[in-house]
Scaffold this motif. Structure first.
Motif, PDB file in Angstrom:
ATOM      1  N   ASN A   1       2.207  27.528  15.003  1.00 40.80           N
ATOM      2  CA  ASN A   1       2.572  26.765  13.808  1.00 40.80           C
ATOM      3  C   ASN A   1       1.415  26.631  12.839  1.00 40.80           C
ATOM      4  O   ASN A   1       1.544  25.998  11.792  1.00 40.80           O
ATOM      5  N   ASP A   2       0.290  27.256  13.159  1.00 43.85           N
ATOM      6  CA  ASP A   2      -0.852  27.338  12.263  1.00 43.85           C
ATOM      7  C   ASP A   2      -1.425  28.748  12.389  1.00 43.85           C
ATOM      8  O   ASP A   2      -1.469  29.310  13.493  1.00 43.85           O
ATOM      9  N   ALA A   3      -1.864  29.326  11.279  1.00 43.24           N
ATOM     10  CA  ALA A   3      -2.289  30.724  11.286  1.00 43.24           C
ATOM     11  C   ALA A   3      -3.540  30.953  12.122  1.00 43.24           C
ATOM     12  O   ALA A   3      -3.728  32.045  12.681  1.00 43.24           O
ATOM     13  N   ASN A   4      -4.392  29.954  12.231  1.00 43.00           N
ATOM     14  CA  ASN A   4      -5.692  30.164  12.862  1.00 43.00           C
ATOM     15  C   ASN A   4      -5.938  29.338  14.124  1.00 43.00           C
ATOM     16  O   ASN A   4      -6.859  29.636  14.878  1.00 43.00           O
TER      17      ASN A   4
ATOM     18  N   THR B   1      -4.461  34.757  17.538  1.00 44.14           N
ATOM     19  CA  THR B   1      -3.933  33.949  16.442  1.00 44.14           C
ATOM     20  C   THR B   1      -2.955  34.750  15.573  1.00 44.14           C
ATOM     21  O   THR B   1      -3.052  35.979  15.492  1.00 44.14           O
ATOM     22  N   PRO B   2      -2.051  34.043  14.893  1.00 40.48           N
ATOM     23  CA  PRO B   2      -1.181  34.731  13.941  1.00 40.48           C
ATOM     24  C   PRO B   2      -1.965  35.505  12.879  1.00 40.48           C
ATOM     25  O   PRO B   2      -1.583  36.627  12.510  1.00 40.48           O
ATOM     26  N   ALA B   3      -3.041  34.930  12.383  1.00 40.17           N
ATOM     27  CA  ALA B   3      -3.844  35.616  11.365  1.00 40.17           C
ATOM     28  C   ALA B   3      -4.410  36.923  11.913  1.00 40.17           C
ATOM     29  O   ALA B   3      -4.457  37.938  11.197  1.00 40.17           O
ATOM     30  N   GLU B   4      -4.834  36.919  13.166  1.00 44.52           N
ATOM     31  CA  GLU B   4      -5.386  38.141  13.758  1.00 44.52           C
ATOM     32  C   GLU B   4      -4.310  39.209  13.939  1.00 44.52           C
ATOM     33  O   GLU B   4      -4.594  40.405  13.798  1.00 44.52           O
TER      34      GLU B   4
ATOM     35  N   TRP C   1      11.480  29.048  17.252  1.00 43.55           N
ATOM     36  CA  TRP C   1      10.939  29.282  18.595  1.00 43.55           C
ATOM     37  C   TRP C   1       9.602  30.014  18.583  1.00 43.55           C
ATOM     38  O   TRP C   1       8.914  30.055  19.608  1.00 43.55           O
ATOM     39  N   THR C   2       9.196  30.593  17.459  1.00 41.18           N
ATOM     40  CA  THR C   2       7.884  31.236  17.394  1.00 41.18           C
ATOM     41  C   THR C   2       6.882  30.393  16.617  1.00 41.18           C
ATOM     42  O   THR C   2       5.684  30.436  16.906  1.00 41.18           O
ATOM     43  N   ASN C   3       7.359  29.638  15.635  1.00 42.84           N
ATOM     44  CA  ASN C   3       6.440  28.939  14.739  1.00 42.84           C
ATOM     45  C   ASN C   3       6.605  27.425  14.748  1.00 42.84           C
ATOM     46  O   ASN C   3       5.950  26.741  13.952  1.00 42.84           O
TER      47      ASN C   3
ATOM     48  N   THR D   1       4.172  25.277   4.832  1.00 39.51           N
ATOM     49  CA  THR D   1       3.366  25.744   3.706  1.00 39.51           C
ATOM     50  C   THR D   1       1.955  26.088   4.150  1.00 39.51           C
ATOM     51  O   THR D   1       1.382  27.111   3.744  1.00 39.51           O
ATOM     52  N   THR D   2       1.375  25.259   4.992  1.00 42.97           N
ATOM     53  CA  THR D   2       0.025  25.517   5.498  1.00 42.97           C
ATOM     54  C   THR D   2      -0.006  26.803   6.316  1.00 42.97           C
ATOM     55  O   THR D   2      -0.943  27.613   6.204  1.00 42.97           O
ATOM     56  N   LEU D   3       1.026  27.024   7.138  1.00 37.36           N
ATOM     57  CA  LEU D   3       1.128  28.267   7.907  1.00 37.36           C
ATOM     58  C   LEU D   3       1.216  29.467   6.967  1.00 37.36           C
ATOM     59  O   LEU D   3       0.516  30.474   7.161  1.00 37.36           O
ATOM     60  N   SER D   4       2.063  29.375   5.941  1.00 34.49           N
ATOM     61  CA  SER D   4       2.219  30.481   4.996  1.00 34.49           C
ATOM     62  C   SER D   4       0.903  30.784   4.283  1.00 34.49           C
ATOM     63  O   SER D   4       0.515  31.959   4.138  1.00 34.49           O
TER      64      SER D   4
END
Length: 577
Positions: A51-54, A72-75, A90-92, A101-104
């Motif tokens: 739920n967070d990119a990093n 991480t999602p960012a990686e 179920w993923t985020n 918005t913060t994730l995006s």
């Protein structure tokens, strides 16, 4: 000749300045900067865990490591140069406008110069990913019951505005399938209905609402048409037996309308249509269907996206290393959710190295994807304000639109004894039957009616006896059903039928409301008062309460035929004070 004549007269011939080289377009510039591995990454849209990119949770980091080899999602975005990411609860762990918005913002920051398409399935009704406080609409078939192209437009406009506010720029909607098979296990109420003209009009309107009204990409699905099957392509490979003439008459009109409306993307279906391609390949992998029919005959020039490559319908005939290559050879541009990202990525890279795919072929798809991104302003993306997202999502004006739209969709199908509208003064009501844990529709309806709720989601004999006993102490019982006609599913329709029969036999007034497929009445001949909402969302339950209490009339008309029972277009109404 004019210049030559001037020269022979001894007059000075003015110098003609050289034409200035036009500046390259943002699409050309972006494409020119890309290496082949980056181009191939642009073709893929998949999910990432967290739920967070990093800073994902330990469980999400482990899931990313298992699937992608990084935490991480960012990686994940950076490793594969992804063109897009798709969000799921179920993923985020989608929780709030601020969190989404913060994730995006975090994912876009990791996209290395070419911003992502960020997408989700926000069809509304039974397929809706955005959590509260996002505005909820009742879904496609309810809009079909309302018959309003303006309502379809406004649904798309509000949906797109709320998606864009949180950084989601692509909606996997609308569903353009024409649902002509009541036993369809995967489309059903996701469709606008069984009439191609109605489905075409509402499809085009929702495309315009999303794109022109909110600058969000629409994606008409599932080409060439998934509306006449009793097989779910998530678990099997459906075969559509329509002739080419039937396809032209039934399935094609909504896709033609979407193309005329300028739809950004069209999603392929994992279905076999022998009349369109006798080879037996699913449409996603069929060059005659994707390139010959969609690109050639229909003249579509936008992005073609595959349905999820994890689905069984596309994996039965070929291995996971061949599917993405064959989809590209068929003419697909965007590859959605490969079951093994590394295998899929390496397969496409290897196909270019071997000459099976050319880099020019890859460039053609990447150019279409970049053109979509440029059209929606993504190539000039800037971070979004989470506070602004909180103000936009679920705003009072959006909620008012949803209530207005939904009030026009409730359909009264049977009212033999004139039971409705209910004269409720001094009388008690019980609400029971099928309940969605996500929407708690029994409680929402009970609250709107000032009634007693009793959830009997999987009614065994004891639950049925409890409901009958409770009904005996109330003046009216409202029973909610969901696919009660289907006795093959995990929530067996046969048990819902038994509940309804027992309540009717008890002799007290009973109103049955189908909160999903309107076909339930075909399995419940003993029911004399029957309505359909096509949806179990809270806004649908609020509109239903108005009809039951007589503060609003039922305005919907059946957008499908209930075979052997009620025709397309049937709908009762009555005056209200």
């Amino acid at each position: 000749m004019a210049l030559l004549a001037l020269a022979t007269l001894g007059l000075t011939v003015p110098a003609v300045p050289a034409a200035a080289n036009p500046a390259p377009s943002p699409v050309d510039s972006a494409l020119a900067r890309m290496t082949l591995p980056q181009k191939i990454g642009q073709l893929f849209t998949t999910y990432v865990y967290g739920n967070d990119a990093n800073t994902p949770s330990a469980a999400d980091a482990a899931a990313n490591r298992r699937l992608y080899g990084v935490d991480t999602p960012a990686e994940v975005v950076a490793k594969y140069h992804l063109g897009g990411v798709i969000y799921f609860a179920w993923t985020n762990s989608l929780q709030s406008p601020r969190q989404i918005t913060t994730l995006s913002n975090g994912l876009q920051a990791a996209s290395a110069g070419v911003p992502l398409t960020i997408s989700t399935d926000q069809e509304h009704g039974v397929v809706s990913r955005m959590p509260a406080p996002a505005t909820q609409f009742p879904g496609g078939m309810a809009l079909g019951a309302g018959r309003s192209v303006l309502d379809a437009y406004r649904t798309g406009q509000v949906t797109g505005a709320e998606l864009r506010a949180v950084g989601i720029n692509q909606a996997w909607a609308p569903v353009a399938d024409v649902n002509v098979n009541p036993a369809n296990p995967v489309i059903g109420v996701r469709s606008f209905g069984s009439d191609p003209k109605l489905a075409a009009a509402l499809t085009a309107s929702q495309v315009l609402g999303l794109q022109r009204g909110a600058n969000a990409s629409a994606s008409a699905k599932h080409f060439p048409g998934h509306g006449d099957t009793a097989t779910d392509s998530h678990t099997g490979l459906p075969v559509i037996t329509h002739t080419r003439e039937e396809w032209q008459r039934v399935d094609a009109p909504p896709f033609k309308a979407a193309i005329a409306a300028g739809v950004d993307a069209i999603m392929s279906a994992h279905i076999v249509v022998p009349a369109l391609d006798p080879a037996g390949d699913p449409a996603t992998l069929s060059q005659p269907i994707i390139t010959g029919l969609l690109r050639g005959e229909l003249g579509y020039r936008g992005v073609i996206v595959s349905d999820s490559l994890e689905m069984a319908g596309v994996r039965q005939k070929y291995g996971d290393d061949r599917v993405p290559v064959l989809a590209l050879k068929a003419g697909v541009d965007m590859l959605l959710m490969p079951p093994n990202m590394q295998v899929a990525y390496d397969a496409v890279l290897g196909a270019v190295a071997s000459g099976e795919l050319t880099e020019a072929r890859i460039d053609a798809s990447v150019r279409r994807i970049l053109t979509l991104k440029q059209k929606r302003g993504l190539l000039a993306w800037t971070p979004l304000d989470p506070a602004a997202a909180e103000r936009a999502v679920g705003s009072p004006e959006h909620v008012r639109v949803a209530r207005s739209v939904t009030d026009r969709t409730v359909t009264a199908i049977r009212n033999d004894a004139g039971l409705l509208p209910w004269s409720h003064a001094g009388k008690s009501v019980l609400v029971t039957g099928w309940n969605s844990s996500a929407y708690n529709n029994v409680a929402v309806l009970a609250g709107a009616l000032g009634a007693t709720p009793l959830v009997t989601n999987l009614p065994n004999d004891a639950k049925i006896a409890e409901a009958v006993a409770a009904a005996g102490t109330h003046d009216l019982t409202v029973v909610l059903t969901s696919r009660a006609w289907d006795t093959t599913v995990a929530d067996p329709g046969g048990r819902q039928q038994a509940l309804v029969k027992a309540l009717v036999a008890a002799g007290k007034p009973v109103v049955v409301v189908a909160v999903r497929d309107p076909y339930d009445i075909a399995a419940l001949p003993e029911v004399t008062t029957y309505l359909a909402t096509y949806s179990f969302t809270g806004v649908a339950m609020e509109s239903l309460a108005k009809v039951l209490l007589g503060t609003a009339p039922p305005r919907g008309r059946l957008p499908v035929e209930i075979p052997g029972t009620y025709p397309y277009g049937h709908g009762l109404s009555w005056s209200v004070p």
